[in-house]
Design a protein around this motif. Structure first.
Motif, PDB file in Angstrom:
ATOM      1  N   PHE A 276      -4.074  -9.540   8.011  1.00  0.00           N
ATOM      2  CA  PHE A 276      -4.252  -8.087   8.035  1.00  0.00           C
ATOM      3  C   PHE A 276      -3.787  -7.465   6.725  1.00  0.00           C
ATOM      4  O   PHE A 276      -4.469  -6.605   6.147  1.00  0.00           O
ATOM      5  N   VAL A 277      -2.624  -7.890   6.244  1.00  0.00           N
ATOM      6  CA  VAL A 277      -2.065  -7.325   5.009  1.00  0.00           C
ATOM      7  C   VAL A 277      -2.964  -7.657   3.824  1.00  0.00           C
ATOM      8  O   VAL A 277      -3.261  -6.804   2.974  1.00  0.00           O
ATOM      9  N   GLU A 278      -3.434  -8.905   3.749  1.00  0.00           N
ATOM     10  CA  GLU A 278      -4.265  -9.322   2.618  1.00  0.00           C
ATOM     11  C   GLU A 278      -5.630  -8.642   2.622  1.00  0.00           C
ATOM     12  O   GLU A 278      -6.216  -8.398   1.564  1.00  0.00           O
ATOM     13  N   GLU A 279      -6.135  -8.318   3.821  1.00  0.00           N
ATOM     14  CA  GLU A 279      -7.469  -7.727   3.924  1.00  0.00           C
ATOM     15  C   GLU A 279      -7.453  -6.202   3.893  1.00  0.00           C
ATOM     16  O   GLU A 279      -8.536  -5.579   3.867  1.00  0.00           O
ATOM     17  N   SER A 280      -6.272  -5.586   3.900  1.00  0.00           N
ATOM     18  CA  SER A 280      -6.169  -4.122   3.891  1.00  0.00           C
ATOM     19  C   SER A 280      -6.132  -3.630   2.449  1.00  0.00           C
ATOM     20  O   SER A 280      -5.139  -3.822   1.738  1.00  0.00           O
ATOM     21  N   SER A 281      -7.204  -2.981   2.026  1.00  0.00           N
ATOM     22  CA  SER A 281      -7.316  -2.546   0.636  1.00  0.00           C
ATOM     23  C   SER A 281      -6.311  -1.453   0.276  1.00  0.00           C
ATOM     24  O   SER A 281      -5.987  -1.270  -0.906  1.00  0.00           O
ATOM     25  N   ASP A 282      -5.808  -0.731   1.293  1.00  0.00           N
ATOM     26  CA  ASP A 282      -4.873   0.359   1.002  1.00  0.00           C
ATOM     27  C   ASP A 282      -3.420  -0.106   0.984  1.00  0.00           C
ATOM     28  O   ASP A 282      -2.515   0.704   0.804  1.00  0.00           O
ATOM     29  N   LEU A 283      -3.180  -1.418   1.180  1.00  0.00           N
ATOM     30  CA  LEU A 283      -1.821  -1.947   1.127  1.00  0.00           C
ATOM     31  C   LEU A 283      -1.640  -2.742  -0.163  1.00  0.00           C
ATOM     32  O   LEU A 283      -2.308  -3.754  -0.386  1.00  0.00           O
ATOM     33  N   GLU A 284      -0.743  -2.267  -1.000  1.00  0.00           N
ATOM     34  CA  GLU A 284      -0.466  -2.933  -2.267  1.00  0.00           C
ATOM     35  C   GLU A 284       0.963  -3.450  -2.262  1.00  0.00           C
ATOM     36  O   GLU A 284       1.903  -2.705  -1.963  1.00  0.00           O
ATOM     37  N   LYS A 285       1.131  -4.712  -2.581  1.00  0.00           N
ATOM     38  CA  LYS A 285       2.455  -5.313  -2.546  1.00  0.00           C
ATOM     39  C   LYS A 285       3.378  -4.654  -3.562  1.00  0.00           C
ATOM     40  O   LYS A 285       3.040  -4.567  -4.746  1.00  0.00           O
ATOM     41  N   PRO A 286       4.549  -4.162  -3.124  1.00  0.00           N
ATOM     42  CA  PRO A 286       5.498  -3.543  -4.054  1.00  0.00           C
ATOM     43  C   PRO A 286       5.973  -4.552  -5.097  1.00  0.00           C
ATOM     44  O   PRO A 286       5.958  -5.767  -4.872  1.00  0.00           O
ATOM     45  N   SER A 287       6.405  -4.043  -6.239  1.00  0.00           N
ATOM     46  CA  SER A 287       6.849  -4.916  -7.325  1.00  0.00           C
ATOM     47  C   SER A 287       8.039  -5.777  -6.917  1.00  0.00           C
ATOM     48  O   SER A 287       8.195  -6.908  -7.394  1.00  0.00           O
ATOM     49  N   ASN A 288       8.871  -5.245  -6.019  1.00  0.00           N
ATOM     50  CA  ASN A 288      10.048  -6.013  -5.576  1.00  0.00           C
ATOM     51  C   ASN A 288       9.807  -6.749  -4.257  1.00  0.00           C
ATOM     52  O   ASN A 288      10.737  -7.307  -3.674  1.00  0.00           O
ATOM     53  N   GLY A 289       8.576  -6.741  -3.756  1.00  0.00           N
ATOM     54  CA  GLY A 289       8.243  -7.517  -2.570  1.00  0.00           C
ATOM     55  C   GLY A 289       8.123  -6.675  -1.302  1.00  0.00           C
ATOM     56  O   GLY A 289       8.530  -5.504  -1.252  1.00  0.00           O
ATOM     57  N   TRP A 290       7.545  -7.299  -0.278  1.00  0.00           N
ATOM     58  CA  TRP A 290       7.342  -6.618   1.007  1.00  0.00           C
ATOM     59  C   TRP A 290       8.657  -6.423   1.747  1.00  0.00           C
ATOM     60  O   TRP A 290       9.581  -7.227   1.624  1.00  0.00           O
ATOM     61  N   ALA A 291       8.718  -5.362   2.547  1.00  0.00           N
ATOM     62  CA  ALA A 291       9.832  -5.185   3.489  1.00  0.00           C
ATOM     63  C   ALA A 291       9.745  -6.278   4.546  1.00  0.00           C
ATOM     64  O   ALA A 291       8.668  -6.797   4.860  1.00  0.00           O
ATOM     65  N   LYS A 292      10.872  -6.618   5.124  1.00  0.00           N
ATOM     66  CA  LYS A 292      10.947  -7.761   6.059  1.00  0.00           C
ATOM     67  C   LYS A 292      10.273  -7.446   7.402  1.00  0.00           C
ATOM     68  O   LYS A 292      10.511  -6.387   7.988  1.00  0.00           O
ATOM     69  N   ILE A 293       9.472  -8.383   7.856  1.00  0.00           N
ATOM     70  CA  ILE A 293       8.863  -8.320   9.190  1.00  0.00           C
ATOM     71  C   ILE A 293       9.125  -9.653   9.889  1.00  0.00           C
ATOM     72  O   ILE A 293       8.839 -10.723   9.350  1.00  0.00           O
ATOM     73  N   TYR A 294       9.660  -9.571  11.100  1.00  0.00           N
ATOM     74  CA  TYR A 294       9.937 -10.754  11.917  1.00  0.00           C
ATOM     75  C   TYR A 294       9.092 -10.681  13.193  1.00  0.00           C
ATOM     76  O   TYR A 294       8.868  -9.599  13.749  1.00  0.00           O
ATOM     77  N   VAL A 295       8.654 -11.836  13.655  1.00  0.00           N
ATOM     78  CA  VAL A 295       7.931 -11.931  14.923  1.00  0.00           C
ATOM     79  C   VAL A 295       8.775 -12.723  15.913  1.00  0.00           C
ATOM     80  O   VAL A 295       9.260 -13.820  15.603  1.00  0.00           O
ATOM     81  N   ILE A 296       8.951 -12.150  17.099  1.00  0.00           N
ATOM     82  CA  ILE A 296       9.588 -12.860  18.214  1.00  0.00           C
ATOM     83  C   ILE A 296       8.477 -13.188  19.200  1.00  0.00           C
ATOM     84  O   ILE A 296       8.021 -12.314  19.942  1.00  0.00           O
ATOM     85  N   ASP A 297       8.001 -14.427  19.183  1.00  0.00           N
ATOM     86  CA  ASP A 297       6.895 -14.792  20.072  1.00  0.00           C
ATOM     87  C   ASP A 297       7.339 -15.703  21.200  1.00  0.00           C
ATOM     88  O   ASP A 297       6.513 -16.231  21.935  1.00  0.00           O
ATOM     89  N   GLN A 298       8.638 -15.915  21.328  1.00  0.00           N
ATOM     90  CA  GLN A 298       9.142 -16.683  22.461  1.00  0.00           C
ATOM     91  C   GLN A 298       9.521 -15.736  23.597  1.00  0.00           C
ATOM     92  O   GLN A 298       9.765 -14.541  23.385  1.00  0.00           O
ATOM     93  N   HIS A 299       9.536 -16.267  24.803  1.00  0.00           N
ATOM     94  CA  HIS A 299       9.823 -15.442  25.974  1.00  0.00           C
ATOM     95  C   HIS A 299      11.281 -15.002  25.983  1.00  0.00           C
ATOM     96  O   HIS A 299      12.187 -15.814  25.811  1.00  0.00           O
ATOM     97  N   VAL A 300      11.493 -13.700  26.139  1.00  0.00           N
ATOM     98  CA  VAL A 300      12.837 -13.161  26.318  1.00  0.00           C
ATOM     99  C   VAL A 300      12.995 -12.820  27.800  1.00  0.00           C
ATOM    100  O   VAL A 300      12.279 -11.952  28.312  1.00  0.00           O
ATOM    101  N   PRO A 301      13.881 -13.490  28.522  1.00  0.00           N
ATOM    102  CA  PRO A 301      14.026 -13.239  29.965  1.00  0.00           C
ATOM    103  C   PRO A 301      14.350 -11.772  30.255  1.00  0.00           C
ATOM    104  O   PRO A 301      14.996 -11.090  29.442  1.00  0.00           O
ATOM    105  N   GLN A 302      13.901 -11.333  31.417  1.00  0.00           N
ATOM    106  CA  GLN A 302      14.149  -9.958  31.840  1.00  0.00           C
ATOM    107  C   GLN A 302      15.627  -9.611  31.780  1.00  0.00           C
ATOM    108  O   GLN A 302      15.999  -8.502  31.358  1.00  0.00           O
TER     109      GLN A 302
END
Length: 484
Positions: free
Chosen positions: A326-352
């Motif tokens: 998504f980031v690479e294909e979005s023409s309106d998103l330009e990588k900052p000179s100091n890098g992207w802000a951190k994004i983490y994915v939690i894809d494991q199950h978190v119990p109720q």
């Protein structure tokens, strides 16, 4: 012939304990496989006895005996709540919130107005969700599932999308189980995330005696779509403010959970400002809006991190690659000179049981959704005193205010392009306004804490289980009076 030659060989008795041990270990391994876990779960919630058998039993039964003095009388009525209790989805969490509220209320009554029974309906079973429930909730589920009801004394609540109602449009235990006409009353509890209800579902709603919806937004959209307004009742959802209480738990350590997708951890040991979002991976949830706003507003130089707790919804679960693509294909998103802000994915199950700790680990909750029936993660985060940033459209308009949250304005509505609700309309949250709000919550911590405190107060005062349960019971009494 030698006497020893007639002697039968000794049985290898010493091998017997080894065989038993081998079988025990093998059984343990087998029972831990997912297939067997699903089988065991389904066997725990087998469909209740055939309702035609129940009908026959009712027709040949004698009236309830008059209770002796000081003996607690059997409630006159039964509420059979049928919902996806074992699925872990939105309808599941909603149904559990109602059941816990009503069960708690009943336990405080000397002579309850009704007894409560549940049955799984409307979605597939999710073993991880079931195993993530507290032992107390699992015991309650089994107890209520085994509660028997007499047909003519039963109020059935079909809590699912109308496609699961009798006759169901997909494979599920039908609700009501035997169709219409045998029960005291049949109630449909449902909602939609768009601006309307399709004609098939309108017809199914109109077969019900009543239709419960959670917000004024749904009262309007259901009525405008053709559902009989005399059947519609607004029944808000409860949020368990005792369970979701920031003062009862410690925050969860997010480091072992999250997989870094964008940005770099760096050498700074300071805890960043954590944005948390919880959603199914689908376009409706506005994950694209969230990524675009966050990555435009923040860079690696900002002390922030975005954690996404997500799961697949009719899609692949390769969330990390989806984000990178998504980031690479979005023409309106330009990588900052100091890098992207951190994004983490939690894809494991978190119990109720761990969800309150997850919310407490965050500094703000954000969900720029295009449409919600209610928005369970939003109200859970509000009950945890988190400052919430969410779209001011559809279900959340029932509880979002400028005083208790950061409502995201919309730029308009757009047409749903695919799926069963193609042609319906839903909201387009404003990316620029979301950027402003995500910066504001970081820069104005005192204001954010004040909004979070007001959010919890509103959840307790308006949507606590006790308050919602009383409203439901008042409505049920009215139903009985009408159909007496």
């Amino acid at each position: 012939m030698d006497r020893d030659e007639n002697r039968k060989p000794n049985k290898p008795i010493y091998l017997f304990p080894i065989l038993i041990l081998f079988l025990a270990v093998s059984f343990t391994i087998i029972t831990r496989t997912n297939l067997c876990r699903i089988y065991l779960l389904k066997s725990t919630f087998l469909p209740r006895p055939n309702f035609f058998q129940s009908l026959s039993k009712f027709l040949h039964s004698t009236p309830n005996p008059i209770p002796k003095q000081n003996e607690i009388a059997e409630p006159n009525y039964c509420v059979l709540w049928m919902a996806p209790f074992l699925s872990g989805g939105g309808y599941s969490s909603e149904a559990w919130s109602y059941i816990l509220a009503l069960n708690s209320h009943n336990k405080k009554q000397k002579n309850p107005f009704f007894k409560l029974s549940i049955d799984h309906h409307g979605d597939q079973e999710n073993v991880e969700f079931w195993e993530g429930l507290s032992q107390e909730m699992r015991d309650l589920a089994i107890e209520l599932h085994n509660t028997e009801c007499r047909l003519n004394q039963t109020i059935v609540v079909c809590h699912s999308e109308p496609g699961g109602w009798y006759p169901p449009l997909f494979q599920t235990h039908p609700c009501p189980p035997t169709g219409y006409g045998l029960f005291k009353v049949v109630v449909g509890r449902t909602m939609f995330e768009t601006d309307r209800v399709n004609s098939e579902h309108v017809d199914r709603c109109n077969k019900m005696d009543y239709v419960w919806v959670p917000t004024d937004f749904h009262v309007d959209t259901f009525t405008q779509s053709g559902v009989d307004p005399t059947k519609i009742r607004k029944i808000v959802q409860p949020v368990d403010s005792d369970f979701f209480d920031p003062f009862r738990v410690d925050p969860m350590d997010l480091d072992p959970l999250g997989s870094l997708v964008l940005g770099s951890k760096g050498s700074d040991s300071r805890k960043p400002f954590v944005f948390l979002s919880v959603f199914k991976w689908e376009y409706r949830k506005g994950w694209d809006v969230l990524l675009r706003a966050y990555l435009k507003e923040y860079s690696s130089g900002d002390d922030v991190a975005l954690y996404l707790l997500t799961n697949a919804y009719h899609s692949e679960n390769d969330f990390s690659n989806n984000i990178v693509d998504f980031v690479e294909e979005s023409s309106d998103l330009e990588k900052p000179s100091n890098g992207w802000a951190k994004i983490y994915v939690i894809d494991q199950h978190v119990p109720q049981v761990d969800l309150p700790r997850l919310y407490l680990a965050a500094d703000s909750f954000v969900l720029p959704t295009r449409g919600e029936g209610w928005g369970r993660p939003i109200v859970e985060a509000m009950a945890m005193s988190l400052p919430v940033i969410a779209t001011n459209w559809s279900g959340p308009t029932e509880y979002l205010t400028e005083e208790n949250s950061y409502p995201i304005p919309i730029v308009g509505v757009s047409e749903v392009e695919q799926g069963p609700f193609k042609g319906h309309l839903w909201a387009e949250p404003c990316v620029d306004q979301l950027r402003i709000l995500m910066r504001r919550v970081v820069m104005n911590r005192d204001e954010a804490r004040a909004k979070g405190a007001k959010a919890r107060l509103d959840m307790v005062r308006r949507f606590s289980p006790e308050i919602v349960a009383e409203g439901i019971i008042d409505h049920l009494r009215g139903i009985v009076d009408v159909f007496h």
